[in-house]
Design a protein around this motif. Structure first.
Motif, PDB file in Angstrom:
ATOM      1  N   TYR A 141      24.749 -39.016 -26.656  1.00  0.00           N
ATOM      2  CA  TYR A 141      25.215 -37.954 -27.550  1.00  0.00           C
ATOM      3  C   TYR A 141      25.080 -36.584 -26.891  1.00  0.00           C
ATOM      4  O   TYR A 141      26.005 -35.752 -26.943  1.00  0.00           O
ATOM      5  N   LEU A 142      23.947 -36.332 -26.258  1.00  0.00           N
ATOM      6  CA  LEU A 142      23.729 -35.030 -25.628  1.00  0.00           C
ATOM      7  C   LEU A 142      24.732 -34.780 -24.499  1.00  0.00           C
ATOM      8  O   LEU A 142      25.174 -33.643 -24.301  1.00  0.00           O
ATOM      9  N   ARG A 143      25.081 -35.813 -23.769  1.00  0.00           N
ATOM     10  CA  ARG A 143      25.989 -35.635 -22.633  1.00  0.00           C
ATOM     11  C   ARG A 143      27.383 -35.214 -23.069  1.00  0.00           C
ATOM     12  O   ARG A 143      28.124 -34.634 -22.276  1.00  0.00           O
ATOM     13  N   GLN A 144      27.729 -35.503 -24.320  1.00  0.00           N
ATOM     14  CA  GLN A 144      29.071 -35.118 -24.780  1.00  0.00           C
ATOM     15  C   GLN A 144      29.047 -33.994 -25.814  1.00  0.00           C
ATOM     16  O   GLN A 144      30.102 -33.576 -26.286  1.00  0.00           O
ATOM     17  N   ARG A 145      27.867 -33.504 -26.162  1.00  0.00           N
ATOM     18  CA  ARG A 145      27.785 -32.440 -27.169  1.00  0.00           C
ATOM     19  C   ARG A 145      28.293 -31.127 -26.580  1.00  0.00           C
ATOM     20  O   ARG A 145      27.858 -30.701 -25.498  1.00  0.00           O
ATOM     21  N   PRO A 146      29.213 -30.444 -27.269  1.00  0.00           N
ATOM     22  CA  PRO A 146      29.705 -29.152 -26.789  1.00  0.00           C
ATOM     23  C   PRO A 146      28.569 -28.152 -26.626  1.00  0.00           C
ATOM     24  O   PRO A 146      27.654 -28.075 -27.456  1.00  0.00           O
ATOM     25  N   GLY A 147      28.599 -27.404 -25.536  1.00  0.00           N
ATOM     26  CA  GLY A 147      27.593 -26.385 -25.283  1.00  0.00           C
ATOM     27  C   GLY A 147      26.356 -26.894 -24.571  1.00  0.00           C
ATOM     28  O   GLY A 147      25.469 -26.095 -24.249  1.00  0.00           O
ATOM     29  N   VAL A 148      26.281 -28.202 -24.316  1.00  0.00           N
ATOM     30  CA  VAL A 148      25.147 -28.777 -23.588  1.00  0.00           C
ATOM     31  C   VAL A 148      25.582 -29.094 -22.170  1.00  0.00           C
ATOM     32  O   VAL A 148      26.603 -29.754 -21.963  1.00  0.00           O
ATOM     33  N   ALA A 150      25.379 -31.326 -19.368  1.00  0.00           N
ATOM     34  CA  ALA A 150      24.967 -32.718 -19.234  1.00  0.00           C
ATOM     35  C   ALA A 150      24.180 -32.985 -17.965  1.00  0.00           C
ATOM     36  O   ALA A 150      23.606 -34.074 -17.812  1.00  0.00           O
ATOM     37  N   GLN A 151      24.127 -32.018 -17.065  1.00  0.00           N
ATOM     38  CA  GLN A 151      23.364 -32.169 -15.829  1.00  0.00           C
ATOM     39  C   GLN A 151      22.044 -31.401 -15.873  1.00  0.00           C
ATOM     40  O   GLN A 151      21.354 -31.305 -14.862  1.00  0.00           O
ATOM     41  N   ARG A 152      21.700 -30.883 -17.047  1.00  0.00           N
ATOM     42  CA  ARG A 152      20.453 -30.113 -17.188  1.00  0.00           C
ATOM     43  C   ARG A 152      19.682 -30.623 -18.396  1.00  0.00           C
ATOM     44  O   ARG A 152      19.475 -29.919 -19.380  1.00  0.00           O
ATOM     45  N   LEU A 153      19.264 -31.894 -18.297  1.00  0.00           N
ATOM     46  CA  LEU A 153      18.565 -32.542 -19.397  1.00  0.00           C
ATOM     47  C   LEU A 153      17.122 -32.852 -19.007  1.00  0.00           C
ATOM     48  O   LEU A 153      16.824 -33.107 -17.841  1.00  0.00           O
ATOM     49  N   ALA A 154      16.256 -32.839 -19.989  1.00  0.00           N
ATOM     50  CA  ALA A 154      14.872 -33.287 -19.826  1.00  0.00           C
ATOM     51  C   ALA A 154      14.547 -34.196 -21.003  1.00  0.00           C
ATOM     52  O   ALA A 154      15.122 -34.067 -22.086  1.00  0.00           O
ATOM     53  N   VAL A 155      13.635 -35.131 -20.794  1.00  0.00           N
ATOM     54  CA  VAL A 155      13.201 -36.032 -21.859  1.00  0.00           C
ATOM     55  C   VAL A 155      11.691 -35.903 -21.988  1.00  0.00           C
ATOM     56  O   VAL A 155      10.953 -36.032 -21.005  1.00  0.00           O
ATOM     57  N   LEU A 156      11.246 -35.641 -23.210  1.00  0.00           N
ATOM     58  CA  LEU A 156       9.822 -35.542 -23.524  1.00  0.00           C
ATOM     59  C   LEU A 156       9.463 -36.686 -24.456  1.00  0.00           C
ATOM     60  O   LEU A 156       9.920 -36.738 -25.596  1.00  0.00           O
ATOM     61  N   GLY A 157       8.647 -37.626 -23.969  1.00  0.00           N
ATOM     62  CA  GLY A 157       8.236 -38.765 -24.776  1.00  0.00           C
ATOM     63  C   GLY A 157       6.742 -38.760 -24.984  1.00  0.00           C
ATOM     64  O   GLY A 157       5.971 -38.552 -24.041  1.00  0.00           O
ATOM     65  N   ALA A 171      16.899 -46.973 -17.256  1.00  0.00           N
ATOM     66  CA  ALA A 171      18.156 -47.693 -17.461  1.00  0.00           C
ATOM     67  C   ALA A 171      19.366 -46.788 -17.287  1.00  0.00           C
ATOM     68  O   ALA A 171      20.407 -47.229 -16.781  1.00  0.00           O
ATOM     69  N   ASP A 172      19.245 -45.534 -17.689  1.00  0.00           N
ATOM     70  CA  ASP A 172      20.384 -44.613 -17.607  1.00  0.00           C
ATOM     71  C   ASP A 172      19.856 -43.185 -17.622  1.00  0.00           C
ATOM     72  O   ASP A 172      19.758 -42.563 -18.674  1.00  0.00           O
ATOM     73  N   GLY A 173      19.531 -42.663 -16.437  1.00  0.00           N
ATOM     74  CA  GLY A 173      18.960 -41.328 -16.343  1.00  0.00           C
ATOM     75  C   GLY A 173      19.932 -40.273 -15.876  1.00  0.00           C
ATOM     76  O   GLY A 173      19.512 -39.213 -15.398  1.00  0.00           O
ATOM     77  N   SER A 174      21.220 -40.518 -16.032  1.00  0.00           N
ATOM     78  CA  SER A 174      22.217 -39.549 -15.584  1.00  0.00           C
ATOM     79  C   SER A 174      21.996 -38.184 -16.233  1.00  0.00           C
ATOM     80  O   SER A 174      21.920 -38.074 -17.460  1.00  0.00           O
ATOM     81  N   GLY A 175      21.871 -37.157 -15.415  1.00  0.00           N
ATOM     82  CA  GLY A 175      21.699 -35.799 -15.907  1.00  0.00           C
ATOM     83  C   GLY A 175      20.283 -35.433 -16.262  1.00  0.00           C
ATOM     84  O   GLY A 175      19.991 -34.267 -16.530  1.00  0.00           O
ATOM     85  N   VAL A 176      19.373 -36.407 -16.288  1.00  0.00           N
ATOM     86  CA  VAL A 176      17.970 -36.124 -16.630  1.00  0.00           C
ATOM     87  C   VAL A 176      17.252 -35.650 -15.377  1.00  0.00           C
ATOM     88  O   VAL A 176      17.106 -36.391 -14.410  1.00  0.00           O
ATOM     89  N   ARG A 177      16.797 -34.409 -15.400  1.00  0.00           N
ATOM     90  CA  ARG A 177      16.135 -33.810 -14.240  1.00  0.00           C
ATOM     91  C   ARG A 177      14.617 -33.860 -14.338  1.00  0.00           C
ATOM     92  O   ARG A 177      13.934 -33.772 -13.322  1.00  0.00           O
ATOM     93  N   LEU A 178      14.103 -34.019 -15.562  1.00  0.00           N
ATOM     94  CA  LEU A 178      12.649 -34.045 -15.750  1.00  0.00           C
ATOM     95  C   LEU A 178      12.303 -35.014 -16.858  1.00  0.00           C
ATOM     96  O   LEU A 178      12.904 -34.994 -17.934  1.00  0.00           O
ATOM     97  N   LEU A 179      11.312 -35.860 -16.588  1.00  0.00           N
ATOM     98  CA  LEU A 179      10.771 -36.780 -17.585  1.00  0.00           C
ATOM     99  C   LEU A 179       9.308 -36.394 -17.806  1.00  0.00           C
ATOM    100  O   LEU A 179       8.517 -36.379 -16.858  1.00  0.00           O
TER     101      LEU A 179
END
Length: 291
Positions: A141-148, A150-157, A171-179
């Motif tokens: 969803y984030l990769r296709q959301r307008p204004g985001v 898609a190559q500047r993502l981080a995931v906080l778990g 499994a699919d970390g495309s665009g995720v630069r920081l975990l």
């Protein structure tokens, strides 16, 4: 543990058929019982973005298997520096975990905080593989959301969300630069075994329940070895009695890419982001990964 179905021979007596059905049913119930111990959702409203002075938009993401995943979109103040997907722990819902990420928009980061299936207003029932699929749906969803970007993502778990985040990004970390992993565990069966003593009567069933949980090939630890070149920040409190810091250390050591280990002296379970010094470290890691 997979239960193989044995073909019923025409001459099998009714009593044996009943016994076979009872065994199959028992194993199915044990599997569901074991996984259910990982989830404690509710729909109570603990706080709201408005109460915390944070702008927010309610939205629903189309999840796997027809589920609808409720989320809050917290837009960055000013020009966004990047976007953070927040995957919370195993209890309550996003309203309970909001204070842990509500400070990020003021620092220039969009936040998408999502409830897994069966949590809060999200439909469906949670499972260990299911919440990983939900996290991947949120990333899509984030990769296709307008204004985001898609190559500047981080995931906080955090906690269960950390274990989920490792598997989703591997499994699919495309665009995720920081975990960022906060108080995460490395093994489903391992953490269940360690906490069996606090599970009351269920703890007595641990020898039967543990084999029904996902095995080592599905563990966050194995997923960590498959991470790409995302930067990794692992945070763990030294006084975490729910998930010991050895879990965080194991995840940190298994990851192949650029990484940082951040022990929080005296820190308890997922209280790190209430501390200003830890927030500064998180911002430094975000700034380095999303310059």
């Amino acid at each position: 543990m997979a239960l193989r179905r044995t073909p019923v021979r025409p001459g099998l007596r009714p009593a044996r058929r009943v016994l076979a059905a009872a065994v199959a049913l028992s194993m199915g119930l044990l599997t569901g019982c074991a996984e259910s111990l990982f989830f404690h959702p509710d729909s109570q409203v603990y706080t709201t973005p408005q109460a915390m002075g944070v702008a927010a938009t309610d939205l629903y993401i189309d999840g796997p298997e027809g589920s609808r995943l409720h989320a809050w979109w917290l837009p960055a103040t000013g020009t966004p520096r990047g976007t953070v997907l927040h995957l919370h722990g195993n209890a309550a819902n996003i309203s309970n975990h909001l204070p842990l990420v509500a400070w990020l928009p003021a620092e220039g980061y969009n936040v998408l905080s999502m409830d897994y299936r069966g949590f809060g207003q999200s439909t469906g029932s949670p499972s260990l593989d299911g919440v990983v699929a939900d996290a991947r749906a949120a990333l899509a969803y984030l990769r296709q959301r307008p204004g985001v970007d898609a190559q500047r993502l981080a995931v906080l778990g955090q906690s269960l969300g950390g274990a989920t985040a490792v598997r989703a990004v591997a499994a699919d970390g495309s665009g995720v630069r920081l975990l960022i992993l906060d108080s995460a565990f490395s093994s489903y069966r391992g953490i269940a075994r360690e906490n069996a003593g606090t599970a009351g009567v269920i703890g007595w069933l641990a020898p039967l329940l543990l084999p029904t949980l996902p095995g080592a090939d599905h563990d966050p630890l194995q997923a960590a070895t498959r991470l790409g070149q995302q930067s990794l920040l692992v945070i763990h409190g030294s006084a975490d009695r729910l998930i010991g810091p050895h879990h965080g250390q194991a995840l940190y050591q298994a990851a192949p890419g650029p990484k940082q280990w951040l022990p929080v002296q005296g820190g308890h379970h997922i209280d790190a982001l209430t501390r200003h010094d830890v927030r500064r470290q998180v911002l430094a890691s975000l700034g380095a990964a999303l310059p």
